[in-house]
Design a protein around this motif. Structure first.
Motif, PDB file in Angstrom:
ATOM      1  N   HIS A 249       1.047   8.378  -9.619  1.00 13.18           N
ATOM      2  CA  HIS A 249       1.062   9.584  -8.769  1.00 13.18           C
ATOM      3  C   HIS A 249       2.260   9.271  -7.670  1.00 13.18           C
ATOM      4  O   HIS A 249       2.844  10.223  -7.471  1.00 13.18           O
ATOM      5  N   ALA A 250       2.273   8.204  -7.030  1.00 10.43           N
ATOM      6  CA  ALA A 250       3.382   7.732  -5.955  1.00 10.43           C
ATOM      7  C   ALA A 250       4.569   7.725  -6.506  1.00 10.43           C
ATOM      8  O   ALA A 250       5.541   8.439  -5.824  1.00 10.43           O
TER       9      ALA A 250
ATOM     10  N   TYR B 289      -0.523   4.546  -2.229  1.00  9.83           N
ATOM     11  CA  TYR B 289      -1.230   4.303  -3.068  1.00  9.83           C
ATOM     12  C   TYR B 289      -2.341   3.124  -2.942  1.00  9.83           C
ATOM     13  O   TYR B 289      -2.054   2.469  -1.878  1.00  9.83           O
ATOM     14  N   ASP B 290      -3.367   3.312  -3.423  1.00  8.38           N
ATOM     15  CA  ASP B 290      -4.512   2.299  -3.417  1.00  8.38           C
ATOM     16  C   ASP B 290      -4.581   1.392  -4.468  1.00  8.38           C
ATOM     17  O   ASP B 290      -4.844   1.784  -5.671  1.00  8.38           O
ATOM     18  N   LEU B 291      -4.343   0.136  -4.354  1.00 11.55           N
ATOM     19  CA  LEU B 291      -4.697  -1.014  -5.425  1.00 11.55           C
ATOM     20  C   LEU B 291      -5.838  -1.533  -5.699  1.00 11.55           C
ATOM     21  O   LEU B 291      -5.842  -2.536  -6.456  1.00 11.55           O
TER      22      LEU B 291
ATOM     23  N   HIS C 231      -7.667   2.916 -12.147  1.00 11.11           N
ATOM     24  CA  HIS C 231      -7.430   3.521 -10.996  1.00 11.11           C
ATOM     25  C   HIS C 231      -6.099   3.235 -10.408  1.00 11.11           C
ATOM     26  O   HIS C 231      -5.456   4.034  -9.722  1.00 11.11           O
ATOM     27  N   ARG C 232      -5.798   2.036 -10.489  1.00 13.47           N
ATOM     28  CA  ARG C 232      -4.464   1.409  -9.888  1.00 13.47           C
ATOM     29  C   ARG C 232      -3.391   1.907 -10.504  1.00 13.47           C
ATOM     30  O   ARG C 232      -2.465   2.482 -10.025  1.00 13.47           O
TER      31      ARG C 232
ATOM     32  N   ASP D 163       0.837  -1.276   0.049  1.00 14.62           N
ATOM     33  CA  ASP D 163      -0.252  -0.118   0.031  1.00 14.62           C
ATOM     34  C   ASP D 163       0.763   1.301  -0.148  1.00 14.62           C
ATOM     35  O   ASP D 163       0.322   2.396   0.113  1.00 14.62           O
ATOM     36  N   HIS D 164       2.049   1.173   0.232  1.00 15.03           N
ATOM     37  CA  HIS D 164       2.963   2.505   0.125  1.00 15.03           C
ATOM     38  C   HIS D 164       4.292   2.004  -0.321  1.00 15.03           C
ATOM     39  O   HIS D 164       4.722   1.081  -0.201  1.00 15.03           O
TER      40      HIS D 164
ATOM     41  N   GLN E  53      -2.965   5.653  -9.295  1.00 17.00           N
ATOM     42  CA  GLN E  53      -2.329   5.493  -8.153  1.00 17.00           C
ATOM     43  C   GLN E  53      -0.964   5.398  -8.171  1.00 17.00           C
ATOM     44  O   GLN E  53       0.031   6.156  -7.615  1.00 17.00           O
TER      45      GLN E  53
END
Length: 442
Positions: free
Chosen positions: A251-252, A236-238, A244-245, A214-215, A248
């Motif tokens: 962006h991370a 980030y959210d998977l 969406h994944r 998650d990070h 994320q």
């Protein structure tokens, strides 16, 4: 005209040489043509090029420029509509569409890589209107936002990487009359990424990254392997859709690259993870939650996307062996790096272990020296191995017995020789007590 003059000069120089003659660099002579047939064909081409050059020079002197905006084939098609099966109105629509387009070159450093035509990551298209048309704007700062959204199916991820880094992207908007659609074309020029030597890339330290579900746990290490500042975490959210994944992860990674640029590091160290052989049910049994965690962990996508985005930022990627990084990081670095104002997690300590391995330093730290009341004073210490020592990253073998420098009873070099033992009335003791007489006078 410059190209034609260069071609004519090259052909004339080779025609002046005999057939089959070799080049002579000392004399400045070019080689001749290989055969008589080739010489004849090139001589005919020379006359054609001279004729074209004469026409171009005449048009240049008269100020005539032959440009057909929309293309010559479409202009000639106007005289053969019956053969093409087109009506005059359909041809007029194609002609207007070919002559009507909007293009803008990109510029690095501008927001999303283009100031005139701007396309966001969600596909929203906006155009910067000139001052004469500023009253038609429907968005702030004199921009006009289109209702339709743009989607790039081909190399869309690479395009998103460029606009995330504010790299230049050129756009062209045009209308396709036969299909009745509007298209936007994005183009950019790839610059070859310089391959830095490992020593040069690690000269300013490294940003070590521990990839988790998650990070991303990151920490900046100097070239000596010491952590600098505080650790950073990029979440980030998977869950959700693929788009969406992907957003994320992008962006991370963008925030991670910005953090590396602020730290002044030219390299990012990651683990070379691969769970290809660890997703089967035979390995983890019915632990469905753990198998699902491993299956959705985007190791390949994270590495591929990070390499592509780091190349745009001129940042090198160093992949290290993931063996024992989490275990040794938690054992040797989690507690020393934890303070009253900073809570170091197991993932932060693993990032330090990854960075030290990328820099060529051992992960395990030295233990504290013994107390003063011990026999060897400060001499005994569990020292870490040097960078050149083989198999230094493996666990230390356990040596039985007391960990002191004194020889235990019966464990010396002559443990099996009973005559060497200091016992009363033994040959060894008698030999040790005998001394030679000293000479007191010459």
């Amino acid at each position: 005209m410059a190209w034609l003059r260069g071609q004519i000069a090259s052909i004339e120089a080779r025609l002046a040489r005999p057939v089959g003659a070799r080049a002579d660099r000392r004399e400045g002579l070019v080689r001749g043509y290989g055969s008589r047939a080739e010489w004849h064909a090139k001589s005919r081409r020379l006359y054609a090029l001279r004729e074209r050059l004469a026409r171009l020079e005449a048009d240049w002197a008269a100020g005539r420029v032959h440009v057909v905006r929309g293309g010559k084939p479409l202009a000639r098609l106007r005289h053969h509509l019956d053969q093409a099966g087109l009506e005059e109105r359909a041809w007029q629509e194609r002609w207007q569409a070919a002559r009507m387009f909007l293009a803008a070159d990109g510029e690095s450093g501008k927001r999303l890589g283009n100031e005139t035509i701007r396309i966001t990551g969600t596909g929203q298209v906006s155009i910067r209107l000139p001052a004469a048309l500023a009253h038609l704007a429907n968005a702030p700062h004199g921009r006009y936002v289109l209702d339709a959204t743009a989607v790039f199916r081909h190399r869309g991820e690479e395009w998103l990487d460029r606009i995330s880094a504010n790299r230049s992207v050129a756009y062209r908007i045009h209308h396709d009359v036969p299909r009745g659609r509007w298209y936007v074309t994005a183009c950019w020029q790839r610059t070859p990424a310089p391959v830095l030597p490992l020593e040069a890339a690690l000269a300013q330290g490294v940003v070590a990254v521990d990839m988790n579900d998650d990070h991303l746990a990151a920490w900046h290490l100097d070239n000596h392997g010491n952590p600098v500042g505080d650790p950073r975490r990029f979440f980030y959210d998977l869950t959700g859709s693929t788009q969406h994944r992907d957003a994320q992860i992008r962006h991370a990674l963008t925030r991670l690259l910005h953090y590396a640029r602020r730290c002044g590091a030219a390299a990012i160290a990651i683990e070379d993870l691969d769970f290809t052989d660890g997703k089967s049910r035979e390995k983890y049994g019915r632990n469905k939650r753990f198998r699902r965690l491993i299956s959705r962990f985007p190791t390949a996508r994270l590495k591929a996307r990070l390499v592509a985005m780091a190349a745009e930022q001129s940042i090198a990627i160093v992949a290290v062996d993931p063996a024992y990084t989490s275990r040794w990081g938690a054992q040797h670095w989690q507690q020393p790096l934890t303070t009253t104002k900073r809570k170091t997690t197991r993932h932060d300590a693993a990032a330090v272990a990854i960075g030290r391995r990328a820099l060529g330093h051992p992960i395990r730290r030295r233990t504290a020296p013994p107390r003063n009341d011990r026999s060897d004073r400060y001499g005994h210490r569990t020292a870490q191995a040097g960078p050149e020592t083989r198999r230094r990253e493996e666990p230390r073998p356990r040596i039985p017995g007391p960990r002191t420098r004194c020889v235990p009873p019966g464990g010396g070099a002559k443990a099996g020789d009973q005559r060497a033992q200091h016992r009363s009335e033994h040959a060894a003791e008698r030999e040790a007590s005998q001394q030679a007489s000293l000479r007191l006078s010459p």
